[in-house]
Write a protein that holds these residues in place. Sequence first.
Motif, PDB file in Angstrom:
ATOM      1  N   UNK A 131       0.816  -1.215   0.000  1.00  0.00           N
ATOM      2  CA  UNK A 131       0.000   0.000   0.000  1.00  0.00           C
ATOM      3  C   UNK A 131       0.849   1.264   0.000  1.00  0.00           C
ATOM      4  N   UNK A 132       1.992   1.228   0.667  1.00  0.00           N
ATOM      5  CA  UNK A 132       2.793   2.436   0.829  1.00  0.00           C
ATOM      6  C   UNK A 132       3.684   2.713  -0.374  1.00  0.00           C
ATOM      7  N   UNK A 133       4.217   1.657  -0.999  1.00  0.00           N
ATOM      8  CA  UNK A 133       5.112   1.848  -2.133  1.00  0.00           C
ATOM      9  C   UNK A 133       4.268   2.032  -3.389  1.00  0.00           C
ATOM     10  N   UNK A 134       4.363   3.175  -4.063  1.00  0.00           N
ATOM     11  CA  UNK A 134       3.467   3.464  -5.191  1.00  0.00           C
ATOM     12  C   UNK A 134       3.795   2.690  -6.461  1.00  0.00           C
ATOM     13  N   UNK A 135       4.648   1.666  -6.379  1.00  0.00           N
ATOM     14  CA  UNK A 135       4.997   0.877  -7.557  1.00  0.00           C
ATOM     15  C   UNK A 135       4.082  -0.329  -7.729  1.00  0.00           C
ATOM     16  N   UNK A 136       3.325  -0.679  -6.694  1.00  0.00           N
ATOM     17  CA  UNK A 136       2.430  -1.836  -6.761  1.00  0.00           C
ATOM     18  C   UNK A 136       1.048  -1.372  -7.201  1.00  0.00           C
ATOM     19  N   UNK A 137       0.535  -1.827  -8.360  1.00  0.00           N
ATOM     20  CA  UNK A 137      -0.807  -1.417  -8.798  1.00  0.00           C
ATOM     21  C   UNK A 137      -1.861  -1.760  -7.751  1.00  0.00           C
ATOM     22  N   UNK A 138      -2.815  -0.865  -7.579  1.00  0.00           N
ATOM     23  CA  UNK A 138      -3.823  -1.037  -6.542  1.00  0.00           C
ATOM     24  C   UNK A 138      -4.605  -2.336  -6.734  1.00  0.00           C
ATOM     25  N   UNK A 139      -4.946  -2.660  -7.973  1.00  0.00           N
ATOM     26  CA  UNK A 139      -5.716  -3.868  -8.256  1.00  0.00           C
ATOM     27  C   UNK A 139      -4.916  -5.115  -7.874  1.00  0.00           C
ATOM     28  N   UNK A 140      -3.625  -5.124  -8.173  1.00  0.00           N
ATOM     29  CA  UNK A 140      -2.773  -6.271  -7.836  1.00  0.00           C
ATOM     30  C   UNK A 140      -2.670  -6.427  -6.324  1.00  0.00           C
ATOM     31  N   UNK A 141      -2.553  -5.298  -5.621  1.00  0.00           N
ATOM     32  CA  UNK A 141      -2.453  -5.348  -4.158  1.00  0.00           C
ATOM     33  C   UNK A 141      -3.727  -5.857  -3.510  1.00  0.00           C
ATOM     34  N   UNK A 142      -4.836  -5.858  -4.248  1.00  0.00           N
ATOM     35  CA  UNK A 142      -6.078  -6.430  -3.729  1.00  0.00           C
ATOM     36  C   UNK A 142      -6.166  -7.931  -3.966  1.00  0.00           C
ATOM     37  N   UNK A 194      -6.279  -7.712   6.018  1.00  0.00           N
ATOM     38  CA  UNK A 194      -6.352  -7.007   4.740  1.00  0.00           C
ATOM     39  C   UNK A 194      -7.026  -5.654   4.918  1.00  0.00           C
ATOM     40  N   UNK A 195      -8.147  -5.612   5.618  1.00  0.00           N
ATOM     41  CA  UNK A 195      -8.897  -4.368   5.784  1.00  0.00           C
ATOM     42  C   UNK A 195      -8.088  -3.341   6.572  1.00  0.00           C
ATOM     43  N   UNK A 196      -7.477  -3.764   7.674  1.00  0.00           N
ATOM     44  CA  UNK A 196      -6.709  -2.829   8.504  1.00  0.00           C
ATOM     45  C   UNK A 196      -5.540  -2.252   7.716  1.00  0.00           C
ATOM     46  N   UNK A 197      -4.770  -3.118   7.038  1.00  0.00           N
ATOM     47  CA  UNK A 197      -3.605  -2.644   6.292  1.00  0.00           C
ATOM     48  C   UNK A 197      -4.019  -1.776   5.109  1.00  0.00           C
ATOM     49  N   UNK A 198      -5.174  -2.057   4.518  1.00  0.00           N
ATOM     50  CA  UNK A 198      -5.641  -1.259   3.385  1.00  0.00           C
ATOM     51  C   UNK A 198      -6.077   0.128   3.829  1.00  0.00           C
ATOM     52  N   UNK A 199      -6.977   0.202   4.791  1.00  0.00           N
ATOM     53  CA  UNK A 199      -7.507   1.511   5.203  1.00  0.00           C
ATOM     54  C   UNK A 199      -6.411   2.394   5.793  1.00  0.00           C
ATOM     55  N   UNK A 200      -5.473   1.803   6.534  1.00  0.00           N
ATOM     56  CA  UNK A 200      -4.386   2.610   7.097  1.00  0.00           C
ATOM     57  C   UNK A 200      -3.299   2.877   6.074  1.00  0.00           C
ATOM     58  N   UNK A 201      -3.001   1.881   5.247  1.00  0.00           N
ATOM     59  CA  UNK A 201      -1.885   2.007   4.318  1.00  0.00           C
ATOM     60  C   UNK A 201      -2.124   2.990   3.186  1.00  0.00           C
ATOM     61  N   UNK A 202      -3.384   3.226   2.816  1.00  0.00           N
ATOM     62  CA  UNK A 202      -3.653   4.149   1.706  1.00  0.00           C
ATOM     63  C   UNK A 202      -3.782   5.599   2.164  1.00  0.00           C
ATOM     64  N   UNK A 203      -3.741   5.838   3.467  1.00  0.00           N
ATOM     65  CA  UNK A 203      -3.913   7.205   3.968  1.00  0.00           C
ATOM     66  C   UNK A 203      -2.833   8.158   3.446  1.00  0.00           C
ATOM     67  N   UNK A 204      -1.526   7.800   3.492  1.00  0.00           N
ATOM     68  CA  UNK A 204      -0.520   8.767   3.018  1.00  0.00           C
ATOM     69  C   UNK A 204      -0.717   9.167   1.555  1.00  0.00           C
ATOM     70  N   UNK A 205      -0.909   8.194   0.677  1.00  0.00           N
ATOM     71  CA  UNK A 205      -1.134   8.529  -0.729  1.00  0.00           C
ATOM     72  C   UNK A 205      -2.411   9.313  -0.941  1.00  0.00           C
ATOM     73  N   UNK A 206      -3.453   8.953  -0.194  1.00  0.00           N
ATOM     74  CA  UNK A 206      -4.719   9.676  -0.310  1.00  0.00           C
ATOM     75  C   UNK A 206      -4.556  11.138   0.122  1.00  0.00           C
ATOM     76  N   UNK A 207      -3.754  11.372   1.131  1.00  0.00           N
ATOM     77  CA  UNK A 207      -3.508  12.745   1.581  1.00  0.00           C
ATOM     78  C   UNK A 207      -2.860  13.576   0.474  1.00  0.00           C
ATOM     79  N   UNK A 208      -1.892  12.967  -0.215  1.00  0.00           N
ATOM     80  CA  UNK A 208      -1.187  13.694  -1.274  1.00  0.00           C
ATOM     81  C   UNK A 208      -2.142  14.066  -2.400  1.00  0.00           C
ATOM     82  N   UNK A 209      -2.878  13.077  -2.927  1.00  0.00           N
ATOM     83  CA  UNK A 209      -3.740  13.339  -4.079  1.00  0.00           C
ATOM     84  C   UNK A 209      -4.972  14.159  -3.700  1.00  0.00           C
ATOM     85  N   UNK A 210      -5.453  14.008  -2.465  1.00  0.00           N
ATOM     86  CA  UNK A 210      -6.572  14.831  -2.035  1.00  0.00           C
ATOM     87  C   UNK A 210      -6.155  16.296  -1.932  1.00  0.00           C
TER      88      UNK A 210
END
Length: 239
Positions: free
Chosen positions: A149-160, A173-189
């Motif tokens: 989730x943190x390294x932006x080289x892994x496609x989101x679909x593949x990480x699912x 899976x749910x905990x790591x997903x919701x927490x792991x996407x926060x940094x990237x979401x902050x940047x793009x938001x």
Amino acid sequence: MSPPSQNATWLRRLPILVILLAALIGAISLRDDLSFQTLARHREDLLAFRDAHYLWAVLAFLAGYVLIVGLSLPGGTVATLTGGFLFGLFPGVLYNVLGAGTGAVLIFLAARSGFGETLSRKLEGAGGAAARLQARLRENEWSVLFLMRLVPLVPFFVANLIPAFVGTSLTRFAVSTFLGIIPGALVFTSVGAGLGEVFARGEAPDLGIIFTLPVLLPLLGLAALAALPMFLRAIKGAR
């Protein structure tokens, strides 16, 4: 007529097959519709609807984001920008994380039900390199999940999909997903929150910002922190 067990198998596989079909159709037919140019054309209408019906705007945005991610349609980045544009950095980032995380969980459940459980059992029973790889992934499950989730080289679909195929639990899976996407979401938001000025200049947003040092270094630092238990376990095993 097929045996009941075969019918049940196809019913379990139906959701992931629908997702794969929708992803293929969406990649061909929706790429131009779910784009930054579309957002730019309809920005005034979207803002007007948000101002007149805020709650409905939030619900419609969340439903659309879940649909985009859940069916692996193109436009995930544009959806995140839209969340920032319509709702600001906060609560926009909250809506983005909720929409993306919920869609990811739906893909995970569909993949695990359709093929993941069967594949996981086959890997365990096969032995050899595949079973050893699965065992190593499970030993370092939290680290691997957060790294994807943190390294932006892994496609989101593949990480699912990967966690579904190696037997990851829904909770992890749910905990790591919701927490792991926060940094990237902050940047793009934050980029989305500044789209008003970008639209005024007639320009397109700079999405390469995530690869600049001020953004990339903190992400790599979080990734290193997530990988630390894995490295410590490897050193301990070597000793």
